[in-house]
Design a protein around this motif. Sequence first.
Motif, PDB file in Angstrom:
ATOM      1  N   VAL A 124      28.789  33.470  73.456  1.00  0.00           N
ATOM      2  CA  VAL A 124      28.492  34.576  74.387  1.00  0.00           C
ATOM      3  C   VAL A 124      29.779  35.199  74.948  1.00  0.00           C
ATOM      4  O   VAL A 124      29.933  36.425  74.901  1.00  0.00           O
ATOM      5  CB  VAL A 124      27.532  34.134  75.525  1.00  0.00           C
ATOM      6  CG1 VAL A 124      27.281  35.280  76.495  1.00  0.00           C
ATOM      7  CG2 VAL A 124      26.200  33.665  74.951  1.00  0.00           C
ATOM      8  N   TYR A 164      22.187  26.900  79.297  1.00  0.00           N
ATOM      9  CA  TYR A 164      23.215  25.883  79.494  1.00  0.00           C
ATOM     10  C   TYR A 164      23.119  25.363  80.933  1.00  0.00           C
ATOM     11  O   TYR A 164      22.977  24.160  81.164  1.00  0.00           O
ATOM     12  CB  TYR A 164      24.587  26.512  79.193  1.00  0.00           C
ATOM     13  CG  TYR A 164      25.794  25.674  79.562  1.00  0.00           C
ATOM     14  CD1 TYR A 164      25.689  24.345  79.955  1.00  0.00           C
ATOM     15  CD2 TYR A 164      27.067  26.227  79.498  1.00  0.00           C
ATOM     16  CE1 TYR A 164      26.821  23.599  80.284  1.00  0.00           C
ATOM     17  CE2 TYR A 164      28.198  25.488  79.823  1.00  0.00           C
ATOM     18  CZ  TYR A 164      28.053  24.183  80.225  1.00  0.00           C
ATOM     19  OH  TYR A 164      29.167  23.448  80.553  1.00  0.00           O
ATOM     20  N   SER A 213      21.042  32.929  76.499  1.00  0.00           N
ATOM     21  CA  SER A 213      21.857  31.796  76.042  1.00  0.00           C
ATOM     22  C   SER A 213      22.523  31.028  77.184  1.00  0.00           C
ATOM     23  O   SER A 213      22.296  29.839  77.350  1.00  0.00           O
ATOM     24  CB  SER A 213      22.932  32.301  75.066  1.00  0.00           C
ATOM     25  OG  SER A 213      22.329  32.883  73.925  1.00  0.00           O
ATOM     26  N   SER A 214      23.348  31.720  77.986  1.00  0.00           N
ATOM     27  CA  SER A 214      24.127  31.026  79.028  1.00  0.00           C
ATOM     28  C   SER A 214      23.226  30.411  80.102  1.00  0.00           C
ATOM     29  O   SER A 214      23.501  29.317  80.609  1.00  0.00           O
ATOM     30  CB  SER A 214      25.111  31.998  79.684  1.00  0.00           C
ATOM     31  OG  SER A 214      25.928  32.602  78.707  1.00  0.00           O
ATOM     32  N   SER A 260      26.258  28.529  72.650  1.00  0.00           N
ATOM     33  CA  SER A 260      26.205  29.688  73.550  1.00  0.00           C
ATOM     34  C   SER A 260      27.410  29.751  74.480  1.00  0.00           C
ATOM     35  O   SER A 260      27.923  30.832  74.764  1.00  0.00           O
ATOM     36  CB  SER A 260      24.905  29.686  74.364  1.00  0.00           C
ATOM     37  OG  SER A 260      24.887  28.625  75.290  1.00  0.00           O
ATOM     38  N   SER A 261      27.912  28.590  74.946  1.00  0.00           N
ATOM     39  CA  SER A 261      29.048  28.609  75.882  1.00  0.00           C
ATOM     40  C   SER A 261      30.311  29.149  75.215  1.00  0.00           C
ATOM     41  O   SER A 261      31.238  29.583  75.899  1.00  0.00           O
ATOM     42  CB  SER A 261      29.309  27.199  76.445  1.00  0.00           C
ATOM     43  OG  SER A 261      29.679  26.310  75.413  1.00  0.00           O
ATOM     44  N   ALA A 300      23.494  36.920  77.900  1.00  0.00           N
ATOM     45  CA  ALA A 300      23.782  35.899  78.922  1.00  0.00           C
ATOM     46  C   ALA A 300      22.512  35.194  79.390  1.00  0.00           C
ATOM     47  O   ALA A 300      22.498  33.971  79.548  1.00  0.00           O
ATOM     48  CB  ALA A 300      24.512  36.536  80.103  1.00  0.00           C
ATOM     49  N   ALA A 349      23.576  24.832  73.896  1.00  0.00           N
ATOM     50  CA  ALA A 349      24.539  25.119  74.969  1.00  0.00           C
ATOM     51  C   ALA A 349      25.967  25.162  74.437  1.00  0.00           C
ATOM     52  O   ALA A 349      26.773  26.003  74.852  1.00  0.00           O
ATOM     53  CB  ALA A 349      24.416  24.073  76.076  1.00  0.00           C
ATOM     54  N   ILE A 400      25.085  30.880  83.916  1.00  0.00           N
ATOM     55  CA  ILE A 400      25.070  29.409  83.939  1.00  0.00           C
ATOM     56  C   ILE A 400      24.736  28.937  85.351  1.00  0.00           C
ATOM     57  O   ILE A 400      23.891  28.064  85.548  1.00  0.00           O
ATOM     58  CB  ILE A 400      26.427  28.837  83.464  1.00  0.00           C
ATOM     59  CG1 ILE A 400      26.615  29.088  81.964  1.00  0.00           C
ATOM     60  CG2 ILE A 400      26.523  27.337  83.760  1.00  0.00           C
ATOM     61  CD1 ILE A 400      28.008  28.763  81.423  1.00  0.00           C
ATOM     62  N   PRO A 431      28.594  35.447  81.613  1.00  0.00           N
ATOM     63  CA  PRO A 431      27.985  34.203  81.112  1.00  0.00           C
ATOM     64  C   PRO A 431      28.043  33.067  82.133  1.00  0.00           C
ATOM     65  O   PRO A 431      27.063  32.338  82.305  1.00  0.00           O
ATOM     66  CB  PRO A 431      28.827  33.869  79.870  1.00  0.00           C
ATOM     67  CG  PRO A 431      29.372  35.173  79.428  1.00  0.00           C
ATOM     68  CD  PRO A 431      29.578  35.988  80.663  1.00  0.00           C
ATOM     69  N   GLN A 432      29.186  32.929  82.819  1.00  0.00           N
ATOM     70  CA  GLN A 432      29.305  31.888  83.834  1.00  0.00           C
ATOM     71  C   GLN A 432      28.349  32.140  84.998  1.00  0.00           C
ATOM     72  O   GLN A 432      27.770  31.209  85.559  1.00  0.00           O
ATOM     73  CB  GLN A 432      30.754  31.808  84.347  1.00  0.00           C
ATOM     74  CG  GLN A 432      30.992  30.713  85.372  1.00  0.00           C
ATOM     75  CD  GLN A 432      30.693  29.320  84.854  1.00  0.00           C
ATOM     76  OE1 GLN A 432      30.939  29.027  83.692  1.00  0.00           O
ATOM     77  NE2 GLN A 432      30.165  28.447  85.708  1.00  0.00           N
TER      78      GLN A 432
END
Length: 500
Positions: A145, A31, A27-28, A141-142, A24, A138, A169, A165-166
């Motif tokens: 992940v 984003y 990657s996340s 990954s979105s 997360a 992004a 973000i 993940p959120q």
Amino acid sequence: MEQVPAKKERRLTLVLGLATLIAAFGSSFQYGYNVAVINSPAQFMKTFYNKTYYERNNDYMDEFALTLLWSVSVSMFPFGGFVGSLMVGPLVNNFGRKGTLLFNNIFSIVPAVLMGCSKVAGSFEMIILSRLLVGICAGLSSNVVPMYLGELAPKNLRGGLGVVPQLFITIGILVAQIFGLRSLLASEEGWPILLGVTGVPAALQLLLLPFFPESPRYLLIQKKDEVAAQTALKRLRGWDDVGPEMEEIRQEDEAERAVGFVSVLKLFRTRSLRWQVISVIVLMGGQQLSGVNAIYYYADQIYLSAGVKENDVQYVTVGTGAVNVLMTVCAVFVVELLGRRFLLLLGFSVCFTACCVLTVALALQDTISWMPYVSIACIIAYVVGHALGPSPVPAVLITETFLQSSRPAAFMVGGSVHWLSNFTVGLIFPFVQVGLGAYSFVIFGVICLLTTIYTFLVVPETKAKTFIEINQIFTKMNKVSEVRPEKEELEEFPPSTRGQ
């Protein structure tokens, strides 16, 4: 003896926790960071664009050309996200979930270097290209992940880990807002560093993620490597008795053997997947078209029109980002308690109410002195509502409502809807705002209401259910129990798969 695995299953092991955080954060986080990072230094970057153009042509750009170039710089990110979404299926099927995340770091480290060097090189083209590349990062990954974490997690932790993940973000957005304060990196000298920071999480992920397991479902179902899948499951669960979970994955594999790889075209043609596909499109479209990016892209203008002093706007924006992080943390803990469906209904209802009140507040703010405060309260209420349900839950539901063979194609569809909607809102909202003024949020309110009604009528609760049990719910909804299995994704499963 039977109770031991059930108790242990509820535990978040160190390996699973660290794999979640590294995936997360690497990657996340990026984003979120790249969504917000370009807002603060916009004026300094436009000056750089103009100065560079002057050095090349001995003349300055006209206002229209500069605005167009800046719009392209901003919109390259969601366009890249759309391109990244189209790459999800082929990459996760060939490289695996973890392999795709490692490969994806190319689309972060390369543009981070390019953006960091763009001022020295005197090239705004490097920034535009970099925005496209970090958009691809992004977009991948979105989608990847949530898929990776959903497949690593036991069913009782799938919702909580699926929201992580959120959470990252929102942390990325907040960090970009803090770094983007004028007292920190939003300056003539600091903006290349501000843009280049995005490469740091990618470099950390590249170093650390190889030490963690690949998705056991991918290893068993797609790679047919039972030993590797069992080893990965043992590491993730922290105990040796992973037999029941391996059996569940095997049965999913047998159910899908007749189907093979499901392409996007096949996804739309398969009758047993009809309501799942419609739900993905509605929820992903509702998530983005409900106005969340209008709030983020144009929060400054909304706060200014609500009466906040120009110098204080940046701090109010950071405050909104902090509220977003806090509510997403809450969502991580309550998604297993309250369920996915309840959070979607609650979140979209709050957003609908906030849009209605905000419309009235903006229309009356010139006549009633305290209305600007109501406008700010509505924006915060909207952010709270969106962070609880519409932001984190749709990606969790894509993982849960599709089986292994159709999950990559489902994420490609969901991701494409997500990024095209994101791109559309970013492009059209300024014109809508000029045309409709205070009434522009009526459109978003209607979309929130329609998504709430759809969720109430169609979307089932999926918490604490296996992928097979969830699929059986949709099998009944799609009315396909008599259809031959070679034409459909899944027949009814025997009750032996339940309660593992």
